[in-house]
Design an enzyme around this catalytic site. Sequence first.
Site, PDB file in Angstrom:
ATOM      1  N   THR A  35      -0.266   2.250   3.139  1.00  0.00           N
ATOM      2  CA  THR A  35       0.349   3.236   2.245  1.00  0.00           C
ATOM      3  C   THR A  35      -0.750   3.947   1.453  1.00  0.00           C
ATOM      4  O   THR A  35      -1.792   3.358   1.187  1.00  0.00           O
ATOM      5  CB  THR A  35       1.332   2.517   1.298  1.00  0.00           C
ATOM      6  OG1 THR A  35       2.368   1.919   2.092  1.00  0.00           O
ATOM      7  CG2 THR A  35       1.973   3.481   0.304  1.00  0.00           C
ATOM      8  N   GLY A  94      -5.454   1.578   2.936  1.00  0.00           N
ATOM      9  CA  GLY A  94      -6.462   2.100   2.017  1.00  0.00           C
ATOM     10  C   GLY A  94      -6.765   1.106   0.916  1.00  0.00           C
ATOM     11  O   GLY A  94      -6.277  -0.021   0.918  1.00  0.00           O
ATOM     12  N   ALA A  95      -7.596   1.523  -0.042  1.00  0.00           N
ATOM     13  CA  ALA A  95      -7.880   0.692  -1.223  1.00  0.00           C
ATOM     14  C   ALA A  95      -8.284   1.609  -2.370  1.00  0.00           C
ATOM     15  O   ALA A  95      -8.752   2.729  -2.152  1.00  0.00           O
ATOM     16  CB  ALA A  95      -8.992  -0.308  -0.933  1.00  0.00           C
ATOM     17  N   ASP A  96      -8.073   1.113  -3.574  1.00  0.00           N
ATOM     18  CA  ASP A  96      -8.480   1.878  -4.757  1.00  0.00           C
ATOM     19  C   ASP A  96      -9.919   1.559  -5.152  1.00  0.00           C
ATOM     20  O   ASP A  96     -10.597   2.397  -5.751  1.00  0.00           O
ATOM     21  CB  ASP A  96      -7.525   1.576  -5.913  1.00  0.00           C
ATOM     22  CG  ASP A  96      -6.103   1.970  -5.547  1.00  0.00           C
ATOM     23  OD1 ASP A  96      -5.892   3.154  -5.248  1.00  0.00           O
ATOM     24  OD2 ASP A  96      -5.221   1.092  -5.518  1.00  0.00           O
ATOM     25  N   LYS A 114      -5.822  -2.845  -4.926  1.00  0.00           N
ATOM     26  CA  LYS A 114      -4.873  -1.974  -4.257  1.00  0.00           C
ATOM     27  C   LYS A 114      -3.646  -1.802  -5.154  1.00  0.00           C
ATOM     28  O   LYS A 114      -3.501  -2.499  -6.134  1.00  0.00           O
ATOM     29  CB  LYS A 114      -4.444  -2.577  -2.904  1.00  0.00           C
ATOM     30  CG  LYS A 114      -5.565  -2.489  -1.861  1.00  0.00           C
ATOM     31  CD  LYS A 114      -5.173  -3.020  -0.498  1.00  0.00           C
ATOM     32  CE  LYS A 114      -3.912  -2.464   0.081  1.00  0.00           C
ATOM     33  NZ  LYS A 114      -3.838  -0.997   0.157  1.00  0.00           N
ATOM     34  N   GLY A 115      -2.795  -0.837  -4.768  1.00  0.00           N
ATOM     35  CA  GLY A 115      -1.555  -0.668  -5.511  1.00  0.00           C
ATOM     36  C   GLY A 115      -1.506   0.583  -6.363  1.00  0.00           C
ATOM     37  O   GLY A 115      -0.546   0.793  -7.097  1.00  0.00           O
ATOM     38  N   GLU A 153       2.255  -4.467   0.925  1.00  0.00           N
ATOM     39  CA  GLU A 153       0.910  -4.400   1.535  1.00  0.00           C
ATOM     40  C   GLU A 153       0.293  -5.795   1.643  1.00  0.00           C
ATOM     41  O   GLU A 153      -0.333  -6.130   2.646  1.00  0.00           O
ATOM     42  CB  GLU A 153      -0.009  -3.500   0.710  1.00  0.00           C
ATOM     43  CG  GLU A 153       0.326  -2.020   0.827  1.00  0.00           C
ATOM     44  CD  GLU A 153      -0.482  -1.144  -0.103  1.00  0.00           C
ATOM     45  OE1 GLU A 153      -0.603   0.045   0.200  1.00  0.00           O
ATOM     46  OE2 GLU A 153      -0.992  -1.625  -1.133  1.00  0.00           O
ATOM     47  N   LYS A 189     -14.638   4.812  -3.649  1.00  0.00           N
ATOM     48  CA  LYS A 189     -13.976   3.518  -3.858  1.00  0.00           C
ATOM     49  C   LYS A 189     -14.955   2.343  -3.942  1.00  0.00           C
ATOM     50  O   LYS A 189     -14.548   1.224  -4.242  1.00  0.00           O
ATOM     51  CB  LYS A 189     -12.975   3.257  -2.729  1.00  0.00           C
ATOM     52  CG  LYS A 189     -12.012   4.411  -2.439  1.00  0.00           C
ATOM     53  CD  LYS A 189     -11.032   4.602  -3.552  1.00  0.00           C
ATOM     54  CE  LYS A 189     -10.029   5.711  -3.350  1.00  0.00           C
ATOM     55  NZ  LYS A 189      -9.085   5.531  -2.280  1.00  0.00           N
TER      56      LYS A 189
END
Length: 226
Positions: A28, A84-86, A96-97, A105, A123
């Site tokens: 997502t 993906g990742a933050d 994440k989130g 996820e 990131k």
Amino acid sequence: MANEAEKEAAARASLKYVRDGLIVGLGTGSTATIAIRYLGERVRNGLKIRGIPTSIASRDLAIQLGIPLTNFDEVQEIDVTIDGADEFDPALNLIKGGGGAMLREKIVASATKKLVIVTDSTKQVPLLGKFPVPVEVIGFAEALLAKKIAELGASVAQRKDGAGKPYVTDEGHHILDCRFGQIPDPADLARKLSDMPGIVEHGLFVGMASVLLMANAGEVAEFRRA
Ligand code: A5P
């Protein structure tokens, strides 16, 4: 290189991990969305996969693109997930989130043999914590948990939607965005959060990513978890 072009390059690079017959977790967020679009293109050209989406948004997109879907009633193991990742650190621990989907996820990641993370170059951090850790909570416990998490040293804010109302996740919960500052021991913090009754899930993904593809200035760097 603009962020969008980097996301595009990282998402495209992840396709090498997908081949006929695989069960594929569909992540997502904006970078995972690009990867899903590429997968849709491959499926139209004959690729045979079944996807398990990590959110309602990704499920809807996959349906629109004609990607066949499956679920945990039918399969209990996912071959590869692209998400993906933050933020990520040198050990490939993740926050994440940012898109609010970390509960599904993490469930999908936990059932996945190879979790492939795709990101742009913004990131990468030496220590997690510039980005707030999203924490999904049961409404009944929200105020209590906000205090308890603050006692761990975070500044805590309830996530709002575009209309200024509390953001509601796909599973019907609220999110507390928790700013810890630098997180020297993500595994320790992850344990502390997981141990609090009422926290449904949090956005620290420790020791889960197998591979991380980060696009940077026209190149895609590939990191593997030691
Ligand atoms: C969704 O809940 C997140 O975990 C995303 O994977 C993360 O926020 C990265 O999103 P972008 O690819 O849009 O930066």
